[in-house]
Design an enzyme around this catalytic site. Structure first.
Site, PDB file in Angstrom:
ATOM      1  N   GLU A   1       1.054  -1.236   0.176  1.00 36.67           N
ATOM      2  CA  GLU A   1       0.020  -0.213   0.056  1.00 36.67           C
ATOM      3  C   GLU A   1       1.059   1.183  -0.196  1.00 36.67           C
ATOM      4  O   GLU A   1       1.734   1.322   0.812  1.00 36.67           O
ATOM      5  CB  GLU A   1      -1.100  -0.228   1.270  1.00 36.67           C
ATOM      6  CG  GLU A   1      -1.683   1.055   1.438  1.00 36.67           C
ATOM      7  CD  GLU A   1      -2.804   1.364   0.137  1.00 36.67           C
ATOM      8  OE1 GLU A   1      -3.225   0.367  -0.618  1.00 36.67           O
ATOM      9  OE2 GLU A   1      -2.602   2.590  -0.528  1.00 36.67           O
TER      10      GLU A   1
ATOM     11  N   LEU B   1      -0.395   4.459   0.163  1.00 33.80           N
ATOM     12  CA  LEU B   1      -1.280   5.746   0.734  1.00 33.80           C
ATOM     13  C   LEU B   1      -0.442   6.492   1.476  1.00 33.80           C
ATOM     14  O   LEU B   1       0.444   5.954   2.431  1.00 33.80           O
ATOM     15  CB  LEU B   1      -2.615   5.398   1.324  1.00 33.80           C
ATOM     16  CG  LEU B   1      -2.789   4.340   2.412  1.00 33.80           C
ATOM     17  CD1 LEU B   1      -2.459   5.349   3.780  1.00 33.80           C
ATOM     18  CD2 LEU B   1      -4.003   3.902   2.836  1.00 33.80           C
TER      19      LEU B   1
ATOM     20  N   LYS C   1       8.047  -1.753  -2.484  1.00 34.49           N
ATOM     21  CA  LYS C   1       7.440  -0.819  -1.281  1.00 34.49           C
ATOM     22  C   LYS C   1       8.627  -0.310  -0.591  1.00 34.49           C
ATOM     23  O   LYS C   1       8.785   0.810   0.040  1.00 34.49           O
ATOM     24  CB  LYS C   1       6.562  -1.463  -0.439  1.00 34.49           C
ATOM     25  CG  LYS C   1       6.063  -0.912   0.788  1.00 34.49           C
ATOM     26  CD  LYS C   1       5.051   0.373   0.450  1.00 34.49           C
ATOM     27  CE  LYS C   1       4.928   1.023   1.777  1.00 34.49           C
ATOM     28  NZ  LYS C   1       4.396   2.307   1.559  1.00 34.49           N
TER      29      LYS C   1
ATOM     30  N   PHE D   1       8.488  16.258  -2.223  1.00 38.81           N
ATOM     31  CA  PHE D   1       9.536  15.825  -1.350  1.00 38.81           C
ATOM     32  C   PHE D   1      10.806  16.380  -1.305  1.00 38.81           C
ATOM     33  O   PHE D   1      11.850  15.554  -1.159  1.00 38.81           O
ATOM     34  CB  PHE D   1       9.623  14.123  -1.589  1.00 38.81           C
ATOM     35  CG  PHE D   1       8.758  13.595  -0.745  1.00 38.81           C
ATOM     36  CD1 PHE D   1       7.263  13.287  -0.956  1.00 38.81           C
ATOM     37  CD2 PHE D   1       9.139  13.094   0.488  1.00 38.81           C
ATOM     38  CE1 PHE D   1       6.531  12.520  -0.180  1.00 38.81           C
ATOM     39  CE2 PHE D   1       8.591  12.210   1.201  1.00 38.81           C
ATOM     40  CZ  PHE D   1       6.988  12.006   1.069  1.00 38.81           C
TER      41      PHE D   1
ATOM     42  N   GLY E   1      13.235  20.096   6.905  1.00 36.93           N
ATOM     43  CA  GLY E   1      12.558  20.534   8.218  1.00 36.93           C
ATOM     44  C   GLY E   1      13.105  19.644   9.157  1.00 36.93           C
ATOM     45  O   GLY E   1      14.452  19.638   9.327  1.00 36.93           O
TER      46      GLY E   1
ATOM     47  N   GLY F   1       9.447  11.202  10.148  1.00 37.71           N
ATOM     48  CA  GLY F   1       8.697  10.450  11.255  1.00 37.71           C
ATOM     49  C   GLY F   1       7.679   9.418  10.745  1.00 37.71           C
ATOM     50  O   GLY F   1       7.792   9.282   9.495  1.00 37.71           O
TER      51      GLY F   1
ATOM     52  N   CYS G   1       5.918   4.740   9.101  1.00 37.32           N
ATOM     53  CA  CYS G   1       6.430   4.078   7.758  1.00 37.32           C
ATOM     54  C   CYS G   1       8.145   4.250   7.583  1.00 37.32           C
ATOM     55  O   CYS G   1       8.769   3.188   7.591  1.00 37.32           O
ATOM     56  CB  CYS G   1       5.768   4.284   6.583  1.00 37.32           C
ATOM     57  SG  CYS G   1       3.866   3.659   6.777  1.00 37.32           S
TER      58      CYS G   1
ATOM     59  N   LYS H   1       2.928  14.715  10.672  1.00 34.61           N
ATOM     60  CA  LYS H   1       2.929  15.428   9.566  1.00 34.61           C
ATOM     61  C   LYS H   1       1.285  16.365   9.803  1.00 34.61           C
ATOM     62  O   LYS H   1       0.629  15.522  10.806  1.00 34.61           O
ATOM     63  CB  LYS H   1       3.100  15.002   8.419  1.00 34.61           C
ATOM     64  CG  LYS H   1       2.050  13.816   8.146  1.00 34.61           C
ATOM     65  CD  LYS H   1       2.326  13.402   6.773  1.00 34.61           C
ATOM     66  CE  LYS H   1       1.341  12.166   6.395  1.00 34.61           C
ATOM     67  NZ  LYS H   1       1.779  11.622   5.139  1.00 34.61           N
TER      68      LYS H   1
ATOM     69  N   ARG I   1       3.643   8.516  15.721  1.00 27.72           N
ATOM     70  CA  ARG I   1       4.627   7.522  15.858  1.00 27.72           C
ATOM     71  C   ARG I   1       5.932   8.187  15.396  1.00 27.72           C
ATOM     72  O   ARG I   1       5.963   8.665  14.150  1.00 27.72           O
ATOM     73  CB  ARG I   1       4.259   6.250  15.104  1.00 27.72           C
ATOM     74  CG  ARG I   1       2.853   5.317  16.069  1.00 27.72           C
ATOM     75  CD  ARG I   1       2.558   4.080  15.133  1.00 27.72           C
ATOM     76  NE  ARG I   1       1.684   4.462  14.046  1.00 27.72           N
ATOM     77  CZ  ARG I   1       0.842   3.685  13.384  1.00 27.72           C
ATOM     78  NH1 ARG I   1       1.021   2.240  13.621  1.00 27.72           N
ATOM     79  NH2 ARG I   1       0.059   4.010  12.396  1.00 27.72           N
TER      80      ARG I   1
HETATM   81  P1  NAD Z   1      -2.118   0.234  12.614  1.00 32.78           P
HETATM   82  O1  NAD Z   1      -1.032  -0.367  13.832  1.00 32.78           O
HETATM   83  O2  NAD Z   1      -2.794   1.623  12.737  1.00 32.78           O
HETATM   84  O3  NAD Z   1      -3.392  -0.965  12.647  1.00 32.78           O
HETATM   85  C1  NAD Z   1      -2.904  -2.130  12.686  1.00 32.78           C
HETATM   86  C2  NAD Z   1      -4.427  -3.008  13.131  1.00 32.78           C
HETATM   87  O4  NAD Z   1      -4.064  -4.203  13.317  1.00 32.78           O
HETATM   88  C3  NAD Z   1      -4.675  -2.462  14.994  1.00 32.78           C
HETATM   89  O5  NAD Z   1      -5.920  -1.970  14.790  1.00 32.78           O
HETATM   90  C4  NAD Z   1      -4.602  -3.627  15.441  1.00 32.78           C
HETATM   91  O6  NAD Z   1      -5.355  -4.025  16.597  1.00 32.78           O
HETATM   92  C5  NAD Z   1      -4.798  -4.734  14.401  1.00 32.78           C
HETATM   93  N1  NAD Z   1      -4.383  -6.202  14.801  1.00 32.78           N
HETATM   94  C6  NAD Z   1      -3.293  -6.589  15.263  1.00 32.78           C
HETATM   95  N2  NAD Z   1      -3.263  -7.790  15.420  1.00 32.78           N
HETATM   96  C7  NAD Z   1      -4.352  -8.307  14.880  1.00 32.78           C
HETATM   97  C8  NAD Z   1      -4.886  -9.680  14.723  1.00 32.78           C
HETATM   98  N3  NAD Z   1      -4.376 -10.718  15.302  1.00 32.78           N
HETATM   99  N4  NAD Z   1      -6.142  -9.716  14.314  1.00 32.78           N
HETATM  100  C9  NAD Z   1      -6.803  -8.532  13.608  1.00 32.78           C
HETATM  101  N5  NAD Z   1      -6.411  -7.218  13.904  1.00 32.78           N
HETATM  102  C10 NAD Z   1      -5.004  -7.285  14.378  1.00 32.78           C
HETATM  103  O7  NAD Z   1      -1.264  -0.152  11.407  1.00 32.78           O
HETATM  104  P2  NAD Z   1      -1.028   0.709  10.093  1.00 32.78           P
HETATM  105  O8  NAD Z   1      -0.497   2.011  10.159  1.00 32.78           O
HETATM  106  O9  NAD Z   1      -2.537   0.532   9.384  1.00 32.78           O
HETATM  107  O10 NAD Z   1      -0.263  -0.173   9.066  1.00 32.78           O
HETATM  108  C11 NAD Z   1      -0.422  -1.565   8.875  1.00 32.78           C
HETATM  109  C12 NAD Z   1       0.491  -2.041   7.876  1.00 32.78           C
HETATM  110  O11 NAD Z   1       0.363  -1.124   6.534  1.00 32.78           O
HETATM  111  C13 NAD Z   1       2.161  -1.877   8.185  1.00 32.78           C
HETATM  112  O12 NAD Z   1       2.837  -2.885   7.915  1.00 32.78           O
HETATM  113  C14 NAD Z   1       2.496  -0.596   7.806  1.00 32.78           C
HETATM  114  O13 NAD Z   1       4.035  -0.360   7.331  1.00 32.78           O
HETATM  115  C15 NAD Z   1       1.805  -0.553   6.157  1.00 32.78           C
HETATM  116  N6  NAD Z   1       1.512   0.560   5.769  1.00 32.78           N
HETATM  117  C16 NAD Z   1       1.040   1.740   6.601  1.00 32.78           C
HETATM  118  C17 NAD Z   1       0.881   2.880   5.893  1.00 32.78           C
HETATM  119  C18 NAD Z   1       0.637   4.191   6.794  1.00 32.78           C
HETATM  120  O14 NAD Z   1       0.527   5.144   6.230  1.00 32.78           O
HETATM  121  N7  NAD Z   1       0.165   3.864   8.050  1.00 32.78           N
HETATM  122  C19 NAD Z   1       0.971   3.111   4.537  1.00 32.78           C
HETATM  123  C20 NAD Z   1       1.265   2.321   3.896  1.00 32.78           C
HETATM  124  C21 NAD Z   1       1.700   0.838   4.356  1.00 32.78           C
END
Ligand code: NAD
Length: 433
Positions: free
Chosen positions: A150, A152, A206, A251, A255, A259, A262, A323, A330
């Site tokens: 992903e 986003l 990614k 980009f 700054g 952070g 990701c 941001k 985080r």
């Molecule tokens: P997050 O911590 O916001 O959400 C993860 C969710 O998974 C939490 O709600 C947690 O309770 C749940 N969870 C944990 N264990 C579980 C289980 N066994 N069953 C069901 N749910 C469970 O994480 P996020 O920011 O959404 O990131 C998720 C992934 O996507 C990561 O690998 C991250 O690197 C990637 N990612 C994040 C972003 C971003 O901008 N946040 C963008 C691209 C990719």
């Protein structure tokens, strides 16, 4: 199509909601019972612009459901997304325990063909590891594992998801390819590509994307630091290089360091992967080192201004999220900056439109949280601007001068014009100008 999304955080909830918006039946599964309860009651647990409207519409129209029960959530789904955390482990590598645990649970539940999609950011080879876990209990005819990273951005996540620059799909299965194409076609109607590749290349794409973006940021931060020493203006340099089509405008803003959930962890994880393969990825090490130093730059400027002693001084902080337009803190630079100010004896008054609840969990009553940006600078000896929320861009400077103890601004995001701000009577320091 019936879709299940396991993990309902920033990625899972946005993906699930947007899939529902395009007509799919979506069930979001999360182990956090209180979060699921809130969502069932119509409450969106994260701040993401535009999400609430889609969330409301799709829950009301019965396309978006929530459960803590994995078996119930995936029962009818043709496709199961894993949007689970992959935090850094103690050695910096991505912790795959969440992903592999759910893969194991799925192996005990699945009875008909499913496409199982890694949407989490996972190291190269993870699709094979997920497949191996599933194969312990299931016949291969019952599933395909696909890597669909992903891209986003928090703060514009809904827009990014609805209109992605590209969708990357790693799979060697024609059957899975058809399912993924059908699901994503509504999102790429303007002609942006769905790029099919093998699973390993998708996983690497990614990490390469995030590491490259982090590299751009660290590079510009070093250019800014050098500009300061040479009397050049990084804003001009940025415009000068950004208009080169080989470089591009985005980009390039210097700054207080990157952070978020990701970049820090993904750069670190790729560095760890390189180390495991005995490849010395020198640029990545420099990117991380530069970023650690950059997170300290604003607080160091403040300390120098006050001759190293902040006892009895109060610093106002505008912006805490990593941001704008998110409540995510985080690895936010604000946390480093505030810790350093407190260590030097300062009092801190902080304001952020969305992230204060999260920061309360970190600092508790060690800092004062303010109701708005002006409360946060009432009687302060200096203001530190850490996150460039729009509402900080054109403040009432006269009012600021009246209520601040000293009209002193340290701007970590270069949101004001240097000369104009100084002409207004402020001591004004920023990054690379
Ligand atoms: P997050 O911590 O916001 O959400 C993860 C969710 O998974 C939490 O709600 C947690 O309770 C749940 N969870 C944990 N264990 C579980 C289980 N066994 N069953 C069901 N749910 C469970 O994480 P996020 O920011 O959404 O990131 C998720 C992934 O996507 C990561 O690998 C991250 O690197 C990637 N990612 C994040 C972003 C971003 O901008 N946040 C963008 C691209 C990719």
């Amino acid at each position: 199509m019936k879709v299940a999304v396991v993990g309902t955080g920033y990625v899972g909830l946005v993906s699930g909601t947007c899939f529902a918006e395009s007509g799919n039946q979506v069930t979001c599964v999360d182990i956090d019972a209180s979060k699921v309860e809130k969502m069932k009651n119509g409450y969106v647990p994260i701040y993401e612009p535009g999400l609430e409207i889609l969330f409301d519409r799709n829950t009301k129209q019965g396309r978006l459901h929530f459960t803590t029960d994995l078996a119930e959530g995936v029962k009818d789904a043709k496709i199961i997304f894993l949007a689970l955390p992959t935090p850094p482990g103690a050695d910096g590598s991505a912790d795959l325990s969440f992903v592999l645990k759910v893969a194991k649970d799925l192996s005990e539940i699945i009875t008909d063909y499913k496409v199982i999609v890694d949407k989490s950011t996972v190291p190269v080879g993870t699709a094979e590891r997920v497949e191996a876990v599933l194969l312990e209990k299931l016949d291969h005819s019952l599933f395909d594992v696909v890597s669909n990273p992903e891209f986003l951005r928090e703060g514009v996540a809904v827009e990014d998801f609805m209109k992605p620059d590209r969708v990357v799909v790693g799979t060697s299965s024609e059957k899975a390819k058809k399912v993924m194409t059908a699901l994503y076609e509504p999102f790429v109607r303007q002609g942006n590509p769905i790029i099919f590749m093998d699973e390993r290349s998708a996983e690497m794409t990614k990490y390469a994307a995030n590491s490259y973006l982090a590299t751009r940021i660290s590079f510009m931060n070093e250019i800014a630091n050098l500009c300061e020493r040479l009397g050049a203006d990084v804003d001009m340099v940025r415009k000068g290089i950004g208009s080169d089509s080989r470089i591009g405008k985005r980009f390039l803003f210097p700054g207080v360091g990157y952070g978020g959930s990701c970049f820090p962890k993904d750069v670190q994880a790729l560095a760890k992967t390189s180390q495991e393969k005995e490849y010395d990825f020198k640029i990545l090490k420099a990117v991380m080192h530069v970023n650690d130093l950059q997170k300290e730059i604003l607080s160091t400027k403040i300390m120098k201004y006050f001759d190293g002693d902040l006892t009895g001084k109060t610093i106002g902080v505008w912006g805490l999220a990593f941001k704008p337009n998110t409540d995510d803190i985080r690895e936010a630079p604000a946390l480093t900056i505030i810790s350093r100010l407190l260590n030097k004896g300062a009092k801190v008054k902080a304001y952020d439109p969305e992230a204060m609840e999260n920061v309360k969990q970190v600092f508790g009553n060690k800092i004062e949280f303010s109701a708005n940006e002006y409360d946060a600078i009432q009687g302060v000896d200096a203001l530190a601007i850490v996150t460039e929320w729009n509402e900080f861009r054109t403040p009432d400077f006269d009012k600021m001068k009246q209520i601040m103890n000293q009209p002193t601004i340290f701007d970590g995001r270069n949101i004001y014009d240097v000369q104009v701000t100084r002409d207004l009577g402020f001591y004004y320091d920023s990054i690379g100008r």
